[in-house]
Design a protein around this motif. Structure first.
Motif, PDB file in Angstrom:
ATOM      1  N   LYS A  73       0.834  -1.210   0.000  1.00 29.38           N
ATOM      2  CA  LYS A  73       0.000   0.000   0.000  1.00 29.38           C
ATOM      3  C   LYS A  73       0.866   1.256   0.000  1.00 29.38           C
ATOM      4  O   LYS A  73       0.630   2.192  -0.776  1.00 29.38           O
ATOM      5  CB  LYS A  73      -0.919  -0.013   1.221  1.00 29.38           C
ATOM      6  N   HIS A  74       1.882   1.272   0.855  1.00 30.50           N
ATOM      7  CA  HIS A  74       2.776   2.431   0.925  1.00 30.50           C
ATOM      8  C   HIS A  74       3.563   2.598  -0.375  1.00 30.50           C
ATOM      9  O   HIS A  74       3.704   3.720  -0.897  1.00 30.50           O
ATOM     10  CB  HIS A  74       3.746   2.268   2.103  1.00 30.50           C
ATOM     11  N   GLU A  75       4.067   1.488  -0.918  1.00 32.68           N
ATOM     12  CA  GLU A  75       4.857   1.547  -2.154  1.00 32.68           C
ATOM     13  C   GLU A  75       3.997   2.026  -3.318  1.00 32.68           C
ATOM     14  O   GLU A  75       4.432   2.837  -4.130  1.00 32.68           O
ATOM     15  CB  GLU A  75       5.441   0.164  -2.452  1.00 32.68           C
ATOM     16  N   TRP A  76       2.783   1.523  -3.388  1.00 29.39           N
ATOM     17  CA  TRP A  76       1.881   1.912  -4.481  1.00 29.39           C
ATOM     18  C   TRP A  76       1.540   3.403  -4.390  1.00 29.39           C
ATOM     19  O   TRP A  76       1.534   4.106  -5.413  1.00 29.39           O
ATOM     20  CB  TRP A  76       0.617   1.074  -4.429  1.00 29.39           C
ATOM     21  N   GLN A  77       1.248   3.874  -3.191  1.00 28.70           N
ATOM     22  CA  GLN A  77       0.929   5.286  -3.016  1.00 28.70           C
ATOM     23  C   GLN A  77       2.120   6.179  -3.349  1.00 28.70           C
ATOM     24  O   GLN A  77       1.943   7.336  -3.750  1.00 28.70           O
ATOM     25  CB  GLN A  77       0.472   5.544  -1.576  1.00 28.70           C
ATOM     26  N   THR A  78       3.317   5.646  -3.201  1.00 27.68           N
ATOM     27  CA  THR A  78       4.518   6.429  -3.456  1.00 27.68           C
ATOM     28  C   THR A  78       4.847   6.534  -4.945  1.00 27.68           C
ATOM     29  O   THR A  78       5.277   7.588  -5.414  1.00 27.68           O
ATOM     30  CB  THR A  78       5.720   5.812  -2.713  1.00 27.68           C
ATOM     31  N   VAL A  79       4.632   5.458  -5.682  1.00 28.95           N
ATOM     32  CA  VAL A  79       5.143   5.409  -7.054  1.00 28.95           C
ATOM     33  C   VAL A  79       4.102   5.670  -8.145  1.00 28.95           C
ATOM     34  O   VAL A  79       4.485   5.871  -9.303  1.00 28.95           O
ATOM     35  CB  VAL A  79       5.799   4.038  -7.342  1.00 28.95           C
ATOM     36  N   TRP A  80       2.815   5.721  -7.834  1.00 29.78           N
ATOM     37  CA  TRP A  80       1.808   5.701  -8.893  1.00 29.78           C
ATOM     38  C   TRP A  80       1.750   6.976  -9.727  1.00 29.78           C
ATOM     39  O   TRP A  80       1.337   6.956 -10.899  1.00 29.78           O
ATOM     40  CB  TRP A  80       0.420   5.412  -8.307  1.00 29.78           C
ATOM     41  N   LYS A  81       2.154   8.096  -9.190  1.00 28.07           N
ATOM     42  CA  LYS A  81       1.918   9.370  -9.875  1.00 28.07           C
ATOM     43  C   LYS A  81       2.681   9.493 -11.185  1.00 28.07           C
ATOM     44  O   LYS A  81       2.109   9.856 -12.224  1.00 28.07           O
ATOM     45  CB  LYS A  81       2.286  10.528  -8.941  1.00 28.07           C
ATOM     46  N   ILE A  82       3.980   9.207 -11.187  1.00 31.22           N
ATOM     47  CA  ILE A  82       4.791   9.351 -12.402  1.00 31.22           C
ATOM     48  C   ILE A  82       4.340   8.398 -13.504  1.00 31.22           C
ATOM     49  O   ILE A  82       4.147   8.823 -14.668  1.00 31.22           O
ATOM     50  CB  ILE A  82       6.281   9.166 -12.083  1.00 31.22           C
ATOM     51  N   PRO A  83       4.162   7.100 -13.221  1.00 30.37           N
ATOM     52  CA  PRO A  83       3.673   6.210 -14.283  1.00 30.37           C
ATOM     53  C   PRO A  83       2.326   6.625 -14.857  1.00 30.37           C
ATOM     54  O   PRO A  83       2.130   6.573 -16.076  1.00 30.37           O
ATOM     55  CB  PRO A  83       3.577   4.844 -13.578  1.00 30.37           C
ATOM     56  N   VAL A  84       1.407   7.038 -13.988  1.00 30.62           N
ATOM     57  CA  VAL A  84       0.093   7.476 -14.474  1.00 30.62           C
ATOM     58  C   VAL A  84       0.235   8.723 -15.346  1.00 30.62           C
ATOM     59  O   VAL A  84      -0.433   8.861 -16.385  1.00 30.62           O
ATOM     60  CB  VAL A  84      -0.861   7.752 -13.293  1.00 30.62           C
ATOM     61  N   LEU A  85       1.123   9.636 -14.963  1.00 33.56           N
ATOM     62  CA  LEU A  85       1.359  10.837 -15.765  1.00 33.56           C
ATOM     63  C   LEU A  85       1.892  10.471 -17.143  1.00 33.56           C
ATOM     64  O   LEU A  85       1.413  10.997 -18.172  1.00 33.56           O
ATOM     65  CB  LEU A  85       2.347  11.750 -15.042  1.00 33.56           C
ATOM     66  N   LEU A  86       2.877   9.575 -17.198  1.00 27.61           N
ATOM     67  CA  LEU A  86       3.455   9.171 -18.476  1.00 27.61           C
ATOM     68  C   LEU A  86       2.433   8.441 -19.349  1.00 27.61           C
ATOM     69  O   LEU A  86       2.371   8.659 -20.567  1.00 27.61           O
ATOM     70  CB  LEU A  86       4.674   8.281 -18.238  1.00 27.61           C
ATOM     71  N   ILE A  87       1.625   7.592 -18.734  1.00 25.03           N
ATOM     72  CA  ILE A  87       0.584   6.881 -19.492  1.00 25.03           C
ATOM     73  C   ILE A  87      -0.458   7.870 -20.005  1.00 25.03           C
ATOM     74  O   ILE A  87      -0.939   7.756 -21.140  1.00 25.03           O
ATOM     75  CB  ILE A  87      -0.067   5.797 -18.618  1.00 25.03           C
ATOM     76  N   GLY A  88      -0.810   8.855 -19.174  1.00 24.10           N
ATOM     77  CA  GLY A  88      -1.761   9.880 -19.602  1.00 24.10           C
ATOM     78  C   GLY A  88      -1.244  10.664 -20.796  1.00 24.10           C
ATOM     79  O   GLY A  88      -1.982  10.927 -21.758  1.00 24.10           O
TER      80      GLY A  88
END
Length: 280
Positions: free
Chosen positions: A7-22
Motif C-alpha cells: 500500500k505504501h509503495e503503491w501510493q509512493t510510485v503511482w503518480k509518475i507512471p500514471v502521468l506518463l501513461i496519460g
C-alpha cells in the motif's frame, strides 16, 4: 505486513507512471485526430512526410512512456534499498524477503500496466485513424469490410485453434516476463552494489549483461525450430497456412527462459539482501 508495504509503495510510485501513461494516451488521440484534418485532402507535397512524422511522434511517445516508467521504477528501487533511504527501509520490522516481494510485485504490476497501456494506445490510435478515414472516404470502410469478408474462411479450424494456443502462450509470456523483468531490474541493481564507487554503472552493466545472456540463450534454443522450418517443407507449408503454431513454440521457449532467469535472480536477490547488503 506485506499488504502495508504494498500500500505504501503503491501510493509512493503511482503518480509518475500514471502521468506518463496519460501523456501517451493524449498523444495517441491528438495524432489520430490529426488525420481527420482537411489538409490531408489537399495536394500539398509535404503530406507524406507529415504523416510519417505523426506516426514517429506517436511511436516515440510509446517508447518514452515505457522506458520512462522503467527508469523511474529502477531509480525508486535503488533509492529505497541502497541509499540513505535504505537505512530506514531495512530497519522496518519486516523480513528482507517481504521487502523484496513488495518491490517485485509493485514493479511487475507497473511493467504489466505499461505494456497494456502501450497496446491500448495503439488500438486507440488505429481506431481514431480508421474512423477519420472512414468519415472522409466511405469507400475506405467498405474496402476493409470487403477484405475481411473475402478472407473470412481462414478463421476456421485449425486456424482458430492455433490462434487460441498462440494467445495462451503469449499471455503466459507476458505475465512471466513482467515478473522476470522486475527481477532483472532489482537483480541488476543489487549486483551493481558490489561495484564500489561505480554502483550505478555496475547496475547498468549487470542489466545489459543479463539481457544479453537471455538473448543468446533464447536464440540458441530457437535454432532447432528455425532449422526445421528451412529443412522441412511440410512444416514450412503449415507455417504459410497458419503461422501461429510456430510463434506458440517460440513464446513457450521464451516463457521458460524468463521463468528460469526470474527464479534464479529471486534467489540471488534474497540472499544478497539478507547476507551481503551494502548501503551507501
Amino acid at each position: 505486513m506485506l499488504g502495508k508495504l504494498l500500500k505504501h509503495e503503491w501510493q509512493t510510485v503511482w503518480k509518475i507512471p500514471v502521468l506518463l501513461i496519460g501523456i501517451l494516451m493524449i498523444t495517441a488521440v491528438i495524432a489520430g485526430l490529426t488525420f481527420a484534418l482537411p489538409i490531408w485532402e489537399s495536394d500539398w507535397v509535404g503530406l507524406p512526410i507529415s504523416g510519417i512524422l505523426l506516426v514517429l511522434l506517436f511511436y516515440f511517445a510509446m517508447i518514452a512512456a515505457s522506458v520512462g516508467i522503467s527508469i523511474y521504477l529502477a531509480a525508486r528501487c535503488y533509492k529505497s534499498l541502497f541509499t540513505d533511504e535504505g537505512y530506514l527501509t531495512h530497519t522496518l520490522p519486516v523480513a528482507s524477503r517481504q521487502i523484496l516481494n513488495c518491490k517485485v510485485i509493485t514493479i511487475s504490476a507497473w511493467m504489466l500496466i505499461a505494456g497494456v497501456a502501450v497496446i491500448a494506445s495503439l488500438v486507440l490510435f488505429g481506431l481514431i485513424v480508421f474512423l477519420s478515414l472512414s468519415t472522409k472516404n466511405s469507400d475506405f470502410a467498405r474496402d476493409v469490410l470487403k477484405v475481411y469478408t473475402e478472407n473470412r474462411a481462414i478463421w476456421q479450424e485449425p486456424f482458430m485453434r492455433d490462434f487460441g494456443s498462440c494467445m495462451v502462450s503469449l499471455i503466459a509470456l507476458t505475465l512471466v516476463s513482467s515478473v522476470s523483468s522486475a527481477l532483472i531490474m532489482i537483480g541488476s541493481i543489487t549486483i551493481g552494489q558490489k561495484v564500489r564507487g561505480h554502483r550505478i554503472l555496475g547496475a547498468v552493466g549487470a542489466y545489459f549483461a543479463i539481457n544479453t545472456v537471455i538473448s543468446i540463450v533464447s536464440v540458441v534454443l530457437t535454432i532447432p525450430i528455425m532449422v526445421k522450418m528451412v529443412t522441412d517443407s511440410e512444416y514450412l507449408s503449415s507455417f504459410e497456412t497458419s503461422p501461429f503454431s510456430f510463434y506458440t513454440s517460440i513464446y513457450w521457449i521464451m516463457t521458460a527462459v524468463y521463468l528460469i532467469v526470474g527464479v534464479g535472480l529471486y534467489i540471488l536477490c534474497d540472499y544478497m539482501l539478507r547476507r551481503q547488503l551494502e548501503l551507501e
